[in-house]
Design an enzyme around this catalytic site. Structure first.
Site, PDB file in Angstrom:
ATOM      1  N   THR A 227     -29.062  48.290  81.152  1.00  0.00           N
ATOM      2  CA  THR A 227     -29.201  48.601  82.584  1.00  0.00           C
ATOM      3  C   THR A 227     -30.594  48.169  83.055  1.00  0.00           C
ATOM      4  O   THR A 227     -31.540  48.179  82.273  1.00  0.00           O
ATOM      5  CB  THR A 227     -29.031  50.125  82.772  1.00  0.00           C
ATOM      6  OG1 THR A 227     -27.677  50.450  82.525  1.00  0.00           O
ATOM      7  CG2 THR A 227     -29.432  50.604  84.156  1.00  0.00           C
ATOM      8  N   ARG A 255     -14.686  55.124  85.842  1.00  0.00           N
ATOM      9  CA  ARG A 255     -15.789  56.016  85.439  1.00  0.00           C
ATOM     10  C   ARG A 255     -17.011  55.759  86.332  1.00  0.00           C
ATOM     11  O   ARG A 255     -17.378  54.628  86.584  1.00  0.00           O
ATOM     12  CB  ARG A 255     -16.140  55.749  83.979  1.00  0.00           C
ATOM     13  CG  ARG A 255     -17.304  56.602  83.439  1.00  0.00           C
ATOM     14  CD  ARG A 255     -18.611  55.850  83.424  1.00  0.00           C
ATOM     15  NE  ARG A 255     -19.640  56.567  82.678  1.00  0.00           N
ATOM     16  CZ  ARG A 255     -20.884  56.137  82.540  1.00  0.00           C
ATOM     17  NH1 ARG A 255     -21.259  55.008  83.101  1.00  0.00           N
ATOM     18  NH2 ARG A 255     -21.761  56.832  81.849  1.00  0.00           N
ATOM     19  N   GLY A 257     -21.030  56.486  86.639  1.00  0.00           N
ATOM     20  CA  GLY A 257     -22.162  56.908  85.814  1.00  0.00           C
ATOM     21  C   GLY A 257     -23.300  57.485  86.630  1.00  0.00           C
ATOM     22  O   GLY A 257     -23.151  57.843  87.814  1.00  0.00           O
ATOM     23  N   GLY A 327     -29.742  54.884  79.903  1.00  0.00           N
ATOM     24  CA  GLY A 327     -29.296  55.511  78.663  1.00  0.00           C
ATOM     25  C   GLY A 327     -27.912  56.094  78.869  1.00  0.00           C
ATOM     26  O   GLY A 327     -27.156  55.612  79.717  1.00  0.00           O
ATOM     27  N   ASN A 328     -27.597  57.128  78.123  1.00  0.00           N
ATOM     28  CA  ASN A 328     -26.263  57.718  78.200  1.00  0.00           C
ATOM     29  C   ASN A 328     -26.083  58.450  79.539  1.00  0.00           C
ATOM     30  O   ASN A 328     -26.517  59.573  79.737  1.00  0.00           O
ATOM     31  CB  ASN A 328     -26.074  58.687  77.033  1.00  0.00           C
ATOM     32  CG  ASN A 328     -24.651  59.186  76.963  1.00  0.00           C
ATOM     33  OD1 ASN A 328     -24.149  59.787  77.911  1.00  0.00           O
ATOM     34  ND2 ASN A 328     -23.989  58.924  75.866  1.00  0.00           N
TER      35      ASN A 328
HETATM   36  N1  ASP Z   1     -26.957  54.815  82.320  1.00  0.00           N
HETATM   37  C1  ASP Z   1     -25.955  53.761  82.270  1.00  0.00           C
HETATM   38  C2  ASP Z   1     -24.583  54.406  82.366  1.00  0.00           C
HETATM   39  O1  ASP Z   1     -24.315  55.324  81.638  1.00  0.00           O
HETATM   40  C3  ASP Z   1     -26.039  52.926  81.043  1.00  0.00           C
HETATM   41  C4  ASP Z   1     -27.408  52.518  80.591  1.00  0.00           C
HETATM   42  O2  ASP Z   1     -28.386  52.817  81.240  1.00  0.00           O
HETATM   43  O3  ASP Z   1     -27.528  51.887  79.539  1.00  0.00           O
HETATM   44  O4  ASP Z   1     -23.780  53.961  83.118  1.00  0.00           O
END
Ligand code: ASP
Length: 426
Positions: A227, A255, A257, A327-328
């Site tokens: 990202t 989905r 995010g 991240g997640n």
């Molecule tokens: N935060 C992003 C998501 O979960 C992914 C990422 O930042 O790597 O969609």
């Protein structure tokens, strides 16, 4: 006596960008691949910094410009080079937020499949929010799917065929993640079994024929999500955060995010601190109750203000913060991570924004804690943040992460360009 002819001192602009965080180690990031990331990040930082030094450059223009450059680069998981859903499609997300200056303040777009630069769609939505009907987007701060493409077309943004976004690297990650082969023959067999036809669609051809020399992927190593984000402080003291992503590999179609969700993957705000409130308190309360209440219920100001001699009144000073997470995303959503970091600094005047970001995204911080005993099992809780704090007229770049690494580049207090993936040099 105040001298009204005195111009406010211009604020020194600041910038930081990121290209994703995750399970990045010295084993799965070979030196030649790091050098590709390094030079891409540095050249985007350099280019954006020189634009930021131009007269009248705004935080919104520069943050979104930097993100368009990251979106153009297939190394990163945004626009071209974005990850696939389980269904083999690409659904893009982006967001923009400013600390002041626009009525909507922050916007997010999601489920985007044909807009070349989703970040520019978010930017238009923010700017057109000043118009009566939001330029067609009404007063909305988040939009998804077809309406995004319709608005983008109407606003004359560049539209592309979805195949533009596809890269072989991401296709292989997607197929490997599903435990399937990424070879053309096997994919055609699979299609034949599913629908009787093994012929590839025009948009699928590129997956097998194009980008075979993609230098960023050797088909074996696990790579982070990638990202992208940028935070900028301009000379007027306005902060802007811009973030763009394809989400996570093999996400379910539909989905949503953290990246397009206000307060989860991004945030920007400013607030006033009176010098009385900022003075060290005997028992250092975590929350200044008056400023907390008035921020929730502005009308309370009238009741809380005590008439005082103007000359002895403590002068309020402006403080502001902006942050982009990576991240997640499901963990960031559960914690409203970006706003939580900002709120820690806002409601505890003695806490720096760096300390607040570390408390949320640093080692053993709130994100990591939220994964409980699933930490390091599933990727849950892993991630990082970049941001900028404005305090006493000076900008300060901040960053932290709790996982293997975070691609990031910034200009430091002395004007030097820096780029890192780990805590220390590569
Ligand atoms: N935060 C992003 C998501 O979960 C992914 C990422 O930042 O790597 O969609």
């Amino acid at each position: 006596m105040s001298d009204f002819s005195e111009k406010p001192t211009p604020i020194k602009p600041r910038i930081i960008i990121h290209g994703g965080a995750g399970n990045i180690t010295r084993d799965n990031l070979p030196a030649d691949l790091w050098s590709t990331y390094r030079s891409s990040l540095l050249s985007i930082l350099h280019d954006s910094t020189s634009k930021l030094s131009e007269n009248g450059a705004t935080a919104l223009d520069i943050a979104t410009y930097a993100v368009t450059q990251l979106e153009n680069n297939p190394l990163f998981n945004a626009s071209r080079g974005a990850v696939f859903t389980r269904a083999g499609t690409i659904e893009l997300e982006a967001s923009v937020m400013v600390s002041r200056g626009y009525r909507k303040r922050g916007v997010g777009v999601m489920g985007v499949t044909k807009v070349k630069h989703p970040i520019l769609l978010a930017r238009e939505m923010l700017m057109r929010g000043e118009l009566e009907d939001g330029g067609g987007a009404q007063g909305h701060c988040q939009l998804t799917g077809d309406v995004c493409e319709e608005l983008a077309e109407g606003w004359e943004l560049e539209m592309v065929d979805p195949s533009y976004f596809w890269t072989r690297k991401r296709w292989e990650e997607h197929r490997r993640g599903l435990g399937k082969s990424w070879e053309r023959g096997e994919y055609e067999d699979e299609k034949r079994r599913a629908n009787g036809s093994g012929s590839l669609e025009r948009s699928e051809e590129g997956l097998f024929d194009g980008l075979t020399n993609d230098p960023s992927w050797n088909g074996k190593d696990y790579l982070p999500q990638g990202t992208v984000g940028c935070v900028v402080l301009d000379s007027t003291g306005t902060l802007c955060v811009a973030t763009s992503t394809g989400g996570i590999t093999n996400k379910l179609p539909g989905r949503v995010g953290d990246t397009p969700t206000l307060g989860a993957g991004f945030w920007a705000e400013e607030w006033q601190v009176t010098s009385a409130a900022a003075a060290p308190a005997p028992s250092s309360p975590l929350i200044d109750v008056a400023s907390f209440l008035t921020s929730c219920l502005p009308s309370l100001n009238a009741y809380l203000s005590v008439p005082q001699d103007t000359l002895s009144m403590p002068q309020p000073k402006r403080r502001a913060a902006a942050v982009s997470g990576t991240g997640n995303g499901d963990s960031f959503l559960r914690l409203a991570a970006a706003r939580t970091a900002s709120a820690i600094a806002r409601f505890n005047h003695h806490t720096s924004f760096q300390t607040a970001v570390t408390a949320v995204a640093g080692p053993n911080g709130m994100l990591q804690q939220s994964a409980e005993d699933r930490w390091h099992q599933t990727g849950e809780g892993e991630g990082g943040m970049i941001g900028i704090e404005l305090d006493a007229g000076a900008g300060k770049v901040v960053a932290d992460f709790n996982c293997g690494g975070m691609f990031r580049a910034w200009v430091d207090d002395k004007g030097r360009e820096n780029v890192r993936v780990f805590r220390d040099d590569f």
